[in-house]
Write a protein that holds these residues in place. Sequence first.
Motif: not given
Lengths: 195, 93
Positions: A1-4, A35-38, A90-91
């Motif tokens: 995964m790309v590092e932020r 993780a942030i999810v809408e 992350d999951d």
Amino acid sequence: MVERISPLGAAFRPGRHGNLTAGPGVQLAEVTPPAIVEAAAWPGQKEALARAVAGATGLALSALPNAGAVGEQATAFSIGPHRFLVTGGDDLTARLTEAVPLETGTLTDLSHGRIALRVAGPRAEWVLSKLFAIDFAAAAFPVAEGRATAHHDVLAQIQRTGPDRFDLFVFRSLARAFWESLCAASEEAGYEVVR
Amino acid sequence: MLIPCPHCGPRDVQEFSYQGDATRKRPDPASTDVHAWHAYVYDRPNPAGPHREYWQHIGGCRAHIVVERDTLSHEVLGAAFASDLSNQGGTRP
Ligand SMILES: [Zn+2]
């Protein structure tokens, strides 16, 4: 995964700043979760979505307007009539994808699109009241609830995660400008930037 | 001026974007009645008093709402989700 990488850059200056005669009135920090999810429900599916998100995160989440829940590993709060902002490890995206059926709603992974800023301390309500035209008093904005509002053109989705603690989710591309406004608003109360 | 968003509660008008008159009725898309289309596009009664209009809570929950507002006093007489009204056969923009 790309590092932020934090968008705050050189504007993030750990330490104490501003008027410290009464000690720092607020602590400011970046608290972007993994993780942030809408999560958005189809019409009539908000209760089903709240149950699915609750199942995936272990949160006790209601479908009422402005409702939210704060847990050890995850948080969620209402950001619109059919929408929640959900944070977690992350999951999280995989768990939600498993838990939310296609006929209930949709998921959008915003982990790279938003950052979370925390304003905590005895003057947190007072500092935030300078920036947003909403009522931050505990009676009007109880712990765990969420609000969607804006500081000029910067949308902010805000959850009260403690009696004197607020987490603000803002667009990553506007985060540094907003952070600078937040620091300026905190000068008068004195602030400590913490890692 | 405060607008009572049905999701967020009362919010400052600056969080909202005006989306136009909510009283006009779009003619049947198949219609070739020039007068009906002209009326739909151009004719506005511009009442001095209660008016029904679309707003979007652009700096908040982003919902489209229908607001009843008195254009003389700016008193807001009511607000509801536009989607609920459309589903009940109300007008569409
Ligand atoms: Zn709203």
